[in-house]
Design an enzyme around this catalytic site. Sequence first.
Site, mmCIF file in Angstrom:
data_model
loop_
_atom_site.group_PDB
_atom_site.id
_atom_site.type_symbol
_atom_site.label_atom_id
_atom_site.label_comp_id
_atom_site.label_asym_id
_atom_site.label_seq_id
_atom_site.Cartn_x
_atom_site.Cartn_y
_atom_site.Cartn_z
ATOM 1 N N LYS A 97 0.843 -1.197 0.000
ATOM 2 C CA LYS A 97 0.000 0.000 0.000
ATOM 3 C C LYS A 97 0.880 1.249 0.000
ATOM 4 O O LYS A 97 1.797 1.337 0.810
ATOM 5 C CB LYS A 97 -0.923 0.010 1.225
ATOM 6 C CG LYS A 97 -2.051 -1.007 1.131
ATOM 7 C CD LYS A 97 -3.032 -0.877 2.281
ATOM 8 C CE LYS A 97 -4.135 -1.933 2.194
ATOM 9 N NZ LYS A 97 -5.095 -1.694 1.088
ATOM 10 N N ARG A 140 -10.565 -11.487 0.224
ATOM 11 C CA ARG A 140 -11.434 -12.445 -0.468
ATOM 12 C C ARG A 140 -10.780 -13.817 -0.551
ATOM 13 O O ARG A 140 -11.456 -14.841 -0.594
ATOM 14 C CB ARG A 140 -11.802 -11.891 -1.854
ATOM 15 C CG ARG A 140 -10.665 -11.735 -2.790
ATOM 16 C CD ARG A 140 -10.979 -10.781 -3.933
ATOM 17 N NE ARG A 140 -10.968 -9.376 -3.512
ATOM 18 C CZ ARG A 140 -11.182 -8.355 -4.324
ATOM 19 N NH1 ARG A 140 -11.444 -8.548 -5.612
ATOM 20 N NH2 ARG A 140 -11.148 -7.118 -3.874
HETATM 21 N N1 BES Z 1 -8.473 -3.993 3.411
HETATM 22 C C1 BES Z 1 -8.551 -3.443 2.109
HETATM 23 C C2 BES Z 1 -9.835 -2.653 1.872
HETATM 24 C C3 BES Z 1 -10.028 -1.386 2.658
HETATM 25 C C4 BES Z 1 -9.620 -0.171 2.138
HETATM 26 C C5 BES Z 1 -10.676 -1.404 3.879
HETATM 27 C C6 BES Z 1 -9.844 1.002 2.848
HETATM 28 C C7 BES Z 1 -10.885 -0.242 4.583
HETATM 29 C C8 BES Z 1 -10.477 0.963 4.073
HETATM 30 C C9 BES Z 1 -8.498 -4.549 1.062
HETATM 31 O O1 BES Z 1 -7.773 -5.671 1.380
HETATM 32 C C10 BES Z 1 -7.879 -3.959 -0.166
HETATM 33 O O2 BES Z 1 -6.742 -3.593 -0.082
HETATM 34 N N2 BES Z 1 -8.648 -3.881 -1.246
HETATM 35 C C11 BES Z 1 -8.188 -3.335 -2.468
HETATM 36 C C12 BES Z 1 -8.662 -4.248 -3.576
HETATM 37 C C13 BES Z 1 -8.031 -3.969 -4.915
HETATM 38 C C14 BES Z 1 -6.554 -4.328 -4.878
HETATM 39 C C15 BES Z 1 -8.744 -4.788 -5.954
HETATM 40 C C16 BES Z 1 -8.797 -1.949 -2.615
HETATM 41 O O3 BES Z 1 -9.943 -1.754 -2.220
HETATM 42 O O4 BES Z 1 -8.085 -1.060 -3.079
HETATM 43 ZN ZN ZN Z 2 -5.689 -5.487 0.870
#
Ligand code: BES
Ligand code: ZN
Length: 485
Positions: free
Chosen positions: A256, A330
Amino acid sequence: MKFEIGQINPKDHEGNLVFLYGTVVADRSLPLSKKELDYLKTCRVDEPDTIVVFDRLPYKLFIVNFDSELDADQCQERLRRSAAKVVDMLRNAKQTQVSLTGEGVIPEEVVAFAEGLFLADYTFDRYKSEKPVHIEQLTIDQSFLSPDELKPLVTLWDCIRQCREWVNTPVSDLNAESFAAQLQQRAAETGVDCTVFDKKQIESLRMGGLVAVNKGSVDEPRFVVLEYNPGQAVNSKPLALVGKGIMYDTGGLNIKPDNYMQEMKSDMAGAATMASVLFAAAANRLPVHIVAFLPLTDNRPGFNAYAADDVIRMYDGTTVEVVNTDAEGRIILADAIAYAVGNYDPELVIDAATLTGAAVRAIGTYGIAAMQQNAENAFNLLRIVGKKVYERLAEFPFWSEYDELIKSEVADIKNCGIPQAGTITAGKFLAHFARKTPYIHLDIAGVAYFTKKQEYFACGASGYGIRLLYAFIQTYDLLNKPADK
Ligand code: BES
Ligand code: ZN
Ligand code: ZN
């Protein structure tokens, strides 16, 4: 916070007092002079929800005006919010005790206010050298509530507090192993069966998803199954609750960027929520057979971390192409859902997960992004109780076109689709593993954790969704009854 039920006489009350003042009253018991009463009435005309504070040194009297002719759900939510304001005022005045009564008010409204008071009083103090002032005792007027009615409510609220503590605690002090141990301990105290699978057992179960996400971590994964089976449950097949337990989400090798990592200690809120719901239901002996499935690991870019292009073989044999290691929730949830469906034959599967940033972008922090497959009745009931407790669902479509977006060239499916509709394709990925079993997906990314204080939710973990699912379980027998002709 300690709760008590007692006799309250507003006219000669010694101590801080909250007086809920509905619109349909005859001002009989208001402890006010004629002048004060006139003043109160002028306030009410301008702003029906105002809280008027009278100093009764050394105490305070809070008159909480509210419009009791509003729709019941709205009215109760406003009272929760007013309670949050009273908590702020008590805290500023360094007051630790308060009593609660009212006129033109029904027990449900008194409960809503007490609930708001409890929820708003919470702050995450674990690491503070100087602890903030909290309400130590709340006394509720016995004419509204009996001790027997209060007890299960306090149990539920305390489960919300526990959930918030778990979610707020950073991964350095709560990893998969220690969280599993805490769940096990809580289960023992509550009379809930608990099975904890360690890394070796998870590998021999062939939970390829949970194993893959854990590969970059030095901490072992855990898979926790909690089962509450009361005698004579209203359901013959269990209700399965699945919760995302990413103890920390760095994104993995798709790490991230800049400040997107912050707050990712909350990525196990789904697991904490589902555990808390099950514990609340068990502690209050609700007549529903419930099993919770909680896959726990952190997601890190360690040396052997799983990588984009990897193909994983999941618990049910499905092969998954990894497109992005940050879409890890997921992957672990899919194994847990497949395990639930394959071994417990549940009548309904519900998951809760902080799954997508797209859910937050779509509806903000005001509700849950929800989807369902073969579960229309249950979904409708959930929506109705959600409105009642004000933890609301926004239904997203689950059209078959979205299935196309997660088809893979090299495997059966892939872990993310195109930039659009990210919340839905994430849900579709999970729905694949529920197969024909009725399935509801709750993406709680927008509501599980607040960056700043929001009404009766302190900054940080909210516990949002626990009251929703608890209320759903309370009314669960409606689903099993044949519809009236
Ligand atoms: N844990 C995150 C989602 C999230 C983002 C929760 C902000 C709470 C606040 C999840 O694992 C994630 O990183 N999702 C990605 C998916 C993408 C790579 C398809 C996202 O939402 O950017
Ligand atoms: Zn994630
Ligand atoms: Zn995540």
